[in-house]
Scaffold this motif. Structure first.
Motif, PDB file in Angstrom:
ATOM      1  N   MET A   1       0.806  -1.202   0.000  1.00  0.00           N
ATOM      2  CA  MET A   1       0.000   0.000   0.000  1.00  0.00           C
ATOM      3  C   MET A   1       0.847   1.264   0.000  1.00  0.00           C
ATOM      4  N   MET A   2       1.944   1.255   0.720  1.00  0.00           N
ATOM      5  CA  MET A   2       2.796   2.442   0.795  1.00  0.00           C
ATOM      6  C   MET A   2       3.434   2.761  -0.551  1.00  0.00           C
ATOM      7  N   ILE A   3       3.794   1.737  -1.310  1.00  0.00           N
ATOM      8  CA  ILE A   3       4.422   1.958  -2.604  1.00  0.00           C
ATOM      9  C   ILE A   3       3.428   2.610  -3.556  1.00  0.00           C
ATOM     10  N   TYR A   4       2.188   2.163  -3.551  1.00  0.00           N
ATOM     11  CA  TYR A   4       1.161   2.743  -4.419  1.00  0.00           C
ATOM     12  C   TYR A   4       0.942   4.211  -4.081  1.00  0.00           C
ATOM     13  N   THR A   5       0.889   4.538  -2.804  1.00  0.00           N
ATOM     14  CA  THR A   5       0.676   5.916  -2.378  1.00  0.00           C
ATOM     15  C   THR A   5       1.836   6.803  -2.815  1.00  0.00           C
ATOM     16  N   LYS A   6       3.060   6.289  -2.701  1.00  0.00           N
ATOM     17  CA  LYS A   6       4.211   7.090  -3.088  1.00  0.00           C
ATOM     18  C   LYS A   6       4.235   7.314  -4.599  1.00  0.00           C
ATOM     19  N   LYS A   7       3.894   6.296  -5.393  1.00  0.00           N
ATOM     20  CA  LYS A   7       3.853   6.467  -6.851  1.00  0.00           C
ATOM     21  C   LYS A   7       2.768   7.449  -7.244  1.00  0.00           C
ATOM     22  N   ARG A   8       1.665   7.410  -6.537  1.00  0.00           N
ATOM     23  CA  ARG A   8       0.589   8.337  -6.849  1.00  0.00           C
ATOM     24  C   ARG A   8       1.024   9.768  -6.542  1.00  0.00           C
ATOM     25  N   ALA A   9       1.770   9.955  -5.480  1.00  0.00           N
ATOM     26  CA  ALA A   9       2.241  11.292  -5.137  1.00  0.00           C
ATOM     27  C   ALA A   9       3.246  11.789  -6.176  1.00  0.00           C
ATOM     28  N   ILE A  10       4.091  10.899  -6.673  1.00  0.00           N
ATOM     29  CA  ILE A  10       5.043  11.286  -7.711  1.00  0.00           C
ATOM     30  C   ILE A  10       4.308  11.656  -8.989  1.00  0.00           C
ATOM     31  N   GLY A  11       3.297  10.887  -9.344  1.00  0.00           N
ATOM     32  CA  GLY A  11       2.491  11.204 -10.526  1.00  0.00           C
ATOM     33  C   GLY A  11       1.765  12.523 -10.370  1.00  0.00           C
ATOM     34  N   ASN A  12       1.244  12.775  -9.188  1.00  0.00           N
ATOM     35  CA  ASN A  12       0.560  14.036  -8.925  1.00  0.00           C
ATOM     36  C   ASN A  12       1.532  15.205  -9.033  1.00  0.00           C
ATOM     37  N   THR A  13       2.739  15.032  -8.533  1.00  0.00           N
ATOM     38  CA  THR A  13       3.755  16.078  -8.621  1.00  0.00           C
ATOM     39  C   THR A  13       4.129  16.359 -10.067  1.00  0.00           C
ATOM     40  N   ARG A  14       4.267  15.318 -10.859  1.00  0.00           N
ATOM     41  CA  ARG A  14       4.610  15.501 -12.275  1.00  0.00           C
ATOM     42  C   ARG A  14       3.506  16.226 -13.028  1.00  0.00           C
ATOM     43  N   ILE A  15       2.262  15.852 -12.772  1.00  0.00           N
ATOM     44  CA  ILE A  15       1.137  16.503 -13.441  1.00  0.00           C
ATOM     45  C   ILE A  15       1.066  17.978 -13.034  1.00  0.00           C
ATOM     46  N   ASN A  16       1.244  18.264 -11.741  1.00  0.00           N
ATOM     47  CA  ASN A  16       1.249  19.656 -11.287  1.00  0.00           C
ATOM     48  C   ASN A  16       2.375  20.446 -11.934  1.00  0.00           C
ATOM     49  N   THR A  17       3.528  19.830 -12.071  1.00  0.00           N
ATOM     50  CA  THR A  17       4.669  20.504 -12.697  1.00  0.00           C
ATOM     51  C   THR A  17       4.380  20.834 -14.154  1.00  0.00           C
ATOM     52  N   VAL A  18       3.800  19.886 -14.885  1.00  0.00           N
ATOM     53  CA  VAL A  18       3.479  20.126 -16.303  1.00  0.00           C
ATOM     54  C   VAL A  18       2.476  21.266 -16.440  1.00  0.00           C
ATOM     55  N   PHE A  19       1.462  21.279 -15.589  1.00  0.00           N
ATOM     56  CA  PHE A  19       0.461  22.334 -15.686  1.00  0.00           C
ATOM     57  C   PHE A  19       1.020  23.688 -15.233  1.00  0.00           C
ATOM     58  N   LEU A  20       1.922  23.707 -14.255  1.00  0.00           N
ATOM     59  CA  LEU A  20       2.538  24.971 -13.860  1.00  0.00           C
ATOM     60  C   LEU A  20       3.432  25.518 -14.965  1.00  0.00           C
ATOM     61  N   ILE A  21       4.137  24.634 -15.669  1.00  0.00           N
ATOM     62  CA  ILE A  21       4.958  25.077 -16.801  1.00  0.00           C
ATOM     63  C   ILE A  21       4.067  25.650 -17.895  1.00  0.00           C
ATOM     64  N   ALA A  22       2.966  24.972 -18.190  1.00  0.00           N
ATOM     65  CA  ALA A  22       2.036  25.465 -19.214  1.00  0.00           C
ATOM     66  C   ALA A  22       1.438  26.817 -18.800  1.00  0.00           C
ATOM     67  N   LEU A  23       1.064  26.948 -17.541  1.00  0.00           N
ATOM     68  CA  LEU A  23       0.500  28.210 -17.060  1.00  0.00           C
ATOM     69  C   LEU A  23       1.529  29.331 -17.135  1.00  0.00           C
ATOM     70  N   ASN A  24       2.774  29.044 -16.776  1.00  0.00           N
ATOM     71  CA  ASN A  24       3.832  30.055 -16.879  1.00  0.00           C
ATOM     72  C   ASN A  24       4.047  30.484 -18.318  1.00  0.00           C
ATOM     73  N   LEU A  25       4.028  29.540 -19.243  1.00  0.00           N
ATOM     74  CA  LEU A  25       4.185  29.888 -20.658  1.00  0.00           C
ATOM     75  C   LEU A  25       3.035  30.760 -21.145  1.00  0.00           C
ATOM     76  N   ILE A  26       1.830  30.457 -20.719  1.00  0.00           N
ATOM     77  CA  ILE A  26       0.667  31.253 -21.114  1.00  0.00           C
ATOM     78  C   ILE A  26       0.760  32.668 -20.549  1.00  0.00           C
ATOM     79  N   LEU A  27       1.105  32.783 -19.269  1.00  0.00           N
ATOM     80  CA  LEU A  27       1.192  34.102 -18.643  1.00  0.00           C
ATOM     81  C   LEU A  27       2.257  34.973 -19.307  1.00  0.00           C
ATOM     82  N   MET A  28       3.415  34.396 -19.568  1.00  0.00           N
ATOM     83  CA  MET A  28       4.469  35.214 -20.164  1.00  0.00           C
ATOM     84  C   MET A  28       4.194  35.507 -21.631  1.00  0.00           C
ATOM     85  N   SER A  29       3.521  34.613 -22.337  1.00  0.00           N
ATOM     86  CA  SER A  29       3.226  34.887 -23.745  1.00  0.00           C
ATOM     87  C   SER A  29       2.149  35.960 -23.898  1.00  0.00           C
ATOM     88  N   ILE A  30       1.216  36.029 -22.963  1.00  0.00           N
ATOM     89  CA  ILE A  30       0.194  37.077 -23.020  1.00  0.00           C
ATOM     90  C   ILE A  30       0.842  38.453 -22.876  1.00  0.00           C
TER      91      ILE A  30
END
Length: 120
Positions: A1-30
């Protein structure tokens, strides 16, 4: 169970990072499109100035529990990179004359000092 939770947290971090990069690109391009573009006139530069205040202010309103430095690093990292790269590539006088540098500095200041602006 602990391994699944840790992988899910890593996946969540990666998704948040991708969306923050996209948001930063949008803000600076505007801001770049409204100020630095070859067809930018006074109206679009004034709109870029207003957006450089209102977009970060909206972010501050939605992230009141973050510190100013954390907010600036998450939502302003693209603006900081754009500030440095436009100063090098376009040049400081041209970037300042078009309004890009003042708009980026104002946006970063609102992100950083936003908690002090919204205190009552």
């Amino acid at each position: 169970m602990m391994i699944y939770t840790k992988k899910r947290a890593i996946g969540n971090t990666r998704i948040n990072t991708v969306f923050l990069i996209a948001l930063n690109l949008i803000l600076m391009s505007i801001l770049g499109f409204m100020t630095l573009d070859s067809h930018a006139n006074f109206n679009s530069r004034f709109g870029g100035f207003l957006l450089s205040i209102l977009m970060p202010y909206f972010i501050v309103q939605q992230t009141k529990n973050m510190t100013g430095l954390e907010r600036m690093m998450k939502f302003g990292f693209g603006m900081m990179a754009y500030l440095v790269s436009s100063s090098i590539i376009v040049g400081i006088p041209e970037s300042f004359f078009t309004g890009l540098l003042p708009c980026l500095i104002i946006a970063l200041a609102v992100l950083f000092y936003g908690n002090h602006l919204t205190k009552k």
